[in-house]
Design an enzyme around this catalytic site. Structure first.
Site, short mmCIF file in Angstrom:
data_model
loop_
_atom_site.label_atom_id
_atom_site.label_comp_id
_atom_site.label_asym_id
_atom_site.label_seq_id
_atom_site.Cartn_x
_atom_site.Cartn_y
_atom_site.Cartn_z
N SER A 31 0.97 -1.18 0.02
CA SER A 31 -0.20 -0.05 -0.04
C SER A 31 0.87 1.17 -0.13
O SER A 31 0.66 2.13 -0.72
CB SER A 31 -0.78 -0.06 1.19
OG SER A 31 -1.56 -1.15 1.42
N ASP A 57 2.47 -6.51 -8.09
CA ASP A 57 1.77 -5.27 -8.07
C ASP A 57 2.62 -4.09 -8.19
O ASP A 57 2.03 -2.71 -9.01
CB ASP A 57 0.89 -5.12 -6.63
CG ASP A 57 -0.58 -5.86 -6.83
OD1 ASP A 57 -0.62 -6.35 -7.54
OD2 ASP A 57 -1.20 -5.52 -5.81
N ASN A 114 -4.18 -7.18 -12.21
CA ASN A 114 -4.89 -7.42 -11.02
C ASN A 114 -4.93 -6.39 -9.69
O ASN A 114 -4.99 -6.76 -8.84
CB ASN A 114 -4.65 -8.75 -10.69
CG ASN A 114 -5.88 -9.54 -9.84
OD1 ASN A 114 -6.87 -9.04 -9.65
ND2 ASN A 114 -5.59 -10.50 -9.07
N ARG A 150 -14.61 -5.25 -10.45
CA ARG A 150 -14.57 -4.79 -9.16
C ARG A 150 -14.99 -3.36 -9.31
O ARG A 150 -15.27 -2.73 -10.01
CB ARG A 150 -12.99 -4.67 -8.74
CG ARG A 150 -12.55 -6.13 -8.70
CD ARG A 150 -11.03 -6.39 -8.17
NE ARG A 150 -10.67 -5.71 -7.04
CZ ARG A 150 -9.61 -5.73 -6.26
NH1 ARG A 150 -8.52 -6.03 -7.03
NH2 ARG A 150 -9.59 -5.26 -5.01
N SER A 197 -15.30 0.64 -1.54
CA SER A 197 -13.90 0.73 -1.61
C SER A 197 -13.21 2.00 -1.16
O SER A 197 -13.63 3.05 -1.46
CB SER A 197 -13.40 0.56 -3.06
OG SER A 197 -12.01 0.78 -3.31
N ASP A 345 -7.95 -7.05 5.25
CA ASP A 345 -6.94 -7.89 4.82
C ASP A 345 -6.43 -8.84 5.83
O ASP A 345 -6.47 -10.00 5.65
CB ASP A 345 -5.84 -7.04 3.92
CG ASP A 345 -6.30 -6.53 2.80
OD1 ASP A 345 -7.46 -6.91 2.30
OD2 ASP A 345 -5.79 -5.52 2.54
N GLU A 373 -9.93 -9.66 -4.79
CA GLU A 373 -9.13 -10.20 -5.95
C GLU A 373 -10.19 -11.41 -6.39
O GLU A 373 -10.04 -11.81 -7.45
CB GLU A 373 -7.81 -10.86 -5.69
CG GLU A 373 -6.79 -9.63 -5.82
CD GLU A 373 -6.65 -8.90 -4.54
OE1 GLU A 373 -7.41 -8.78 -3.65
OE2 GLU A 373 -5.63 -8.18 -4.29
N ARG A 376 -13.93 -13.31 -1.57
CA ARG A 376 -13.38 -13.96 -0.41
C ARG A 376 -14.10 -14.69 0.53
O ARG A 376 -13.53 -15.70 1.13
CB ARG A 376 -12.35 -13.16 0.23
CG ARG A 376 -11.08 -12.69 -0.65
CD ARG A 376 -10.15 -11.79 0.17
NE ARG A 376 -8.95 -11.32 -0.53
CZ ARG A 376 -8.29 -10.53 -0.37
NH1 ARG A 376 -8.35 -9.45 0.39
NH2 ARG A 376 -7.18 -10.17 -1.21
N HIS A 418 -3.69 -13.94 -3.73
CA HIS A 418 -2.72 -14.23 -2.76
C HIS A 418 -3.26 -14.66 -1.34
O HIS A 418 -2.64 -15.24 -0.45
CB HIS A 418 -1.84 -12.97 -2.73
CG HIS A 418 -2.43 -11.74 -2.69
ND1 HIS A 418 -1.78 -10.69 -1.89
CD2 HIS A 418 -3.64 -11.26 -2.88
CE1 HIS A 418 -2.52 -9.51 -1.82
NE2 HIS A 418 -3.54 -9.88 -2.41
N ARG A 419 -4.17 -13.70 -1.01
CA ARG A 419 -4.29 -13.96 0.76
C ARG A 419 -5.16 -15.26 0.97
O ARG A 419 -5.01 -15.79 1.93
CB ARG A 419 -5.46 -12.78 1.11
CG ARG A 419 -4.87 -11.43 1.00
CD ARG A 419 -5.06 -10.31 1.85
NE ARG A 419 -4.24 -9.21 1.70
CZ ARG A 419 -2.91 -8.86 1.94
NH1 ARG A 419 -2.37 -9.95 2.44
NH2 ARG A 419 -2.30 -7.85 1.49
N LYS A 453 2.06 -11.50 -5.87
CA LYS A 453 1.42 -10.20 -6.06
C LYS A 453 1.75 -9.37 -4.90
O LYS A 453 2.16 -8.11 -5.07
CB LYS A 453 -0.23 -10.46 -5.60
CG LYS A 453 -1.08 -9.22 -6.14
CD LYS A 453 -2.59 -9.56 -6.12
CE LYS A 453 -3.23 -8.56 -6.84
NZ LYS A 453 -3.47 -7.36 -5.95
#
Ligand code: DC
Length: 687
Positions: A31, A57, A114, A150, A197, A345, A373, A376, A418-419, A453
């Site tokens: 970030s 990213d 992404n 998104r 967001s 996250d 992404e 989730r 990724h998460r 990512k």
């Protein structure tokens, strides 16, 4: 430029684990890196961003800026070619409010792939620059399929209300889109809905000082409704202040600045990523710890650091020092109810940490998980159900996870998120009551490369801290020093597992010979080494179903092994598999770099040597006993050549192992039993 992790694209089988400990140097914050990169590009003068994340990213942002004519370069920071570091230095030449590429008479095509934050921050920057009469081209933007769905429509509406000319070839207010030069509209207030967001608000906050300058007005930015993931807005304001732009929140959700552009610092340092830390914080709770996480401070502005407060309620002890935060478990882990609104996250890892708690865990306020992404919530519920866990889902609001006595073998779908991959790695720990069954449980993570990512070396680091909780004795030394024999005896004496690391290099040599892979093609060899599935059964080695114990011992294979062992890529490809050999109650590992590179935290690091003429005599005797024709002279020459190459090679040299050893033994005048006795008693004296 980016170093690829060692992970395969297909799936990764994680070794099941019980304990964990060690130090982790965090990958830099995604970030902060992305915000700082764009601000530096929009500002004036050169900025050196230290400790920038080099991952998928940030490479997206680098490519976007480069395509827009901004000079961006990444320099990797890793000093030792065998370290797994994804941090580097990023040098950006600011364009003083106008990307030079926009002046050319052509259409620019950008791909945000992404990266949600890149998409939502580059769009507003392009929009205000295209108000500049110098702008002479249109910009086409697209991303991966998921990016097209998104939440972006609020941002597009705001940009259109500011006067941006945007067309949507596929679907209104969605990617792909094309921005063209236009005149901006002087407005005094911008309202934006940030309930789905917070990144859209970040994108607008970052251009607020530039809009002030263009319109000669102090524009007010108003968040309509509640702001999801509010801490990310505080982070944006904090970074803007480092770029000379202080944002004032006149009333909750109303932002304003008197700055007319940004004042870039010459240097900016990015701290470690609090979201990436979450998996290691959770690992310490499950596996006991302690884990010391370096690169982030107690006063971090990253919202995800608040996960530590949640973990304290669950059963963790957290201690901050100047240079790291240490975390370990005290007693049992408690299942509780957790509001995840502000840590969307980091909270994801709680869904698998819940498996190790004594009561159900309820995660509330998780609606934003749906918009990431992947969806989730659906991905987490699916993964948990595959593990045999029952999950109660209340729409988009909450999930309640009920712990079970043992987990099922499962292949986890990551949906390229990724998460999800990192969260489900926590299921590699054995449950308390699972001790016996766990031997047969298999955990596979599909498409593990998706971690690139934000955390390219996640799996390498995870396997390292898991291995560091296991007592390891390393035995390094030159050829024919008797390492293998000694390691086997010490292992037997202590009841420890034994790793003959040379077998990895010999197996790769055998495979490249069989498959006709060019011995100088280090990339092809490294890529083949990643898929190596070497198994040890008793004292025999298997490649797939083939018993290759004898074949591997062939002198020619040994020579080829020594050649390919000089390639850095090949060595990197084999590190994780070697660390995975570290299982309780302990491991004895022999080789050339066991104590220096693979297990540098090994409890006892032995360097075993003997005079070259003695080693030559021992090898000569061995070969004659096996009726293999040879001369003492030839063997002496061969040993001297190998020593020369092993001591002086540029990667993982024997000299490094010698320097890092905690016990050096010259066995020239000692028997096997004497050497074993020295090592075992030294090890016992440590505990
Ligand atoms: O120990 P060995 O002879 O089986 O090893 C075969 C080759 O592999 C040897 O020439 C050096 C290399 N090797 C290495 O570079 N690093 C290790 N840890 C083990 C072996």
């Amino acid at each position: 430029m980016m170093r690829q992790s060692n992970i395969l694209e297909s799936e990764l089988t994680l070794s099941l684990r019980h304990t964990v400990t060690g130090d982790l140097q965090l990958p830099a914050s995604k970030s902060i890196s992305l915000r700082a990169m764009l601000l530096a590009a929009m500002g004036k003068g050169a900025v050196t961003i230290e400790n920038t994340l080099i991952s998928e990213d940030t490479l997206v942002m680098k490519d976007l800026l480069t395509d827009l004519g901004v000079s961006v370069s990444f320099l990797s920071e890793s000093s030792n070619g065998l370290e797994f570091s994804s941090n580097g230095v990023c040098i950006i030449s600011g364009c003083d409010g106008f990307f030079p590429g926009l002046e050319q008479n052509r259409r620019i095509t950008l791909n945000v792939k992404n990266s949600g934050l890149s998409a939502r921050t580059i769009l507003p920057s392009l929009a205000f620059m295209l108000f500049n009469p110098r702008a002479n081209c249109s910009v086409f933007l697209d991303g991966v399929e998921r990016m097209r769905s998104r939440p972006m429509s609020e941002l597009f509406s705001v940009l259109e209300s500011l006067g941006s000319k945007i067309s949507f070839p596929k679907q209104k207010s969605s990617f792909p889109c094309e921005l063209s030069p236009s005149a901006g509209r002087k407005i005094t207030e911008i309202g934006i809905d940030c309930s789905k967001s917070s990144q859209v608000l970040t994108g607008l906050l970052q251009i607020l000082p530039f809009l002030n300058s263009i319109f000669s007005k102090k524009i007010k930015l108003i968040a309509l409704g509640s702001i999801v993931s509010r801490p990310y807005i505080d982070l944006t304001m904090h970074i803007l202040s480092k770029f000379g732009c202080s944002i004032v929140e006149t009333q909750p959700g109303q932002f304003y600045t008197s700055a007319l552009g940004v004042r870039s610092p010459k240097n900016f340092r990015v701290e470690g990523d609090a979201s990436s830390a979450s998996y290691f914080f959770a690992s310490a709770c499950i596996g006991g710890g302690p884990i010391r996480v370096h690169g982030i401070s107690e006063d971090s502005k990253q919202g995800d650091i608040k996960l530590l407060d949640v973990l304290k309620r669950i059963g963790a002890v957290v201690r901050w020092s100047n240079s790291y935060v240490e975390i370990f478990r005290k007693g049992r882990l408690r299942g509780i109810e957790i509001d995840c609104l502000e840590i969307p996250d980091a909270a994801m890892v709680l869904s698998t940490l819940a498996l190790f708690c004594d009561q159900p865990t309820k995660l509330t306020n998780i609606a934003s998980w749906k918009e990431k992404e992947t969806d989730r919530i659906a991905a987490v519920v699916q993964g948990l159900e595959r593990l045999g866990v029952s999950v109660y889902r209340e729409g988009e609001y909450s999930i309640t996870i009920h712990p079970v006595p043992c987990l099922k073998s499962a292949k986890i779908s990551t949906f390229n998120d990724h998460r999800i991959a990192m969260t489900f790695s926590m299921a590699a720990f054995a449950l308390k009551d699972e001790v016996e069954q766990v031997k047969n449980r298999v955990l596979q993570i599909e498409n593990p490369v998706c971690v690139e990512k934000t955390f390219p070396y996640f799996f390498e680091e995870f396997s390292r801290v898991c291995s560091e909780a296991v007592p390891v004795i390393t035995v390094d030394g030159p050829t024919a020093s008797g390492k293998g024999t000694i390691a086997n005896h010490v292992g037997k004496n202590l009841g420890f597992n034994v790793l003959d690391s040379g077998a990895f290099y010999r197996s790769v040599a055998l495979i490249i010979k069989r498959e006709n892979i060019d011995e100088s093609d280090h990339l092809a060899i490294a890529s083949r080494a990643k898929t190596l599935s070497m198994r040890k059964q008793g004292s025999r080695f298997f490649l797939g179903e083939d018993d290759v114990t004898m074949l591997m011992r062939d002198e020619k294979i040994g020579l080829l092994a020594s050649k390919i062992a000089k390639y850095e890529d090949v060595r990197r490809a084999l590190i994780m598999a070697q660390r995975d050999f570290a299982r309780l109650p302990g491991l004895v590992a022999d080789g050339r770099d066991m104590g220096s590179i693979v297990f540098p935290k090994g409890a006892l690091r032995v360097f075993l040597t003997a005079k070259p003429e003695i080693r030559a005599k021992r090898r000569f005797k061995q070969l004659i006993e096996k009726e293999i024709p040879c001369t003492l002279n030839d063997i002496f020459q061969d040993i001297s050549d190998r020593d020369n190459s092993d001591y002086n090679r540029s990667v993982a040299s024997l000299s490094l192992a010698e320097e890092g050893a905690t016990l050096t033994i010259d066995s020239s005048s000692k028997t096997i039993e004497e050497v074993v006795e020295i090592i075992v008693s030294e090890y016992k004296s440590l505990s």
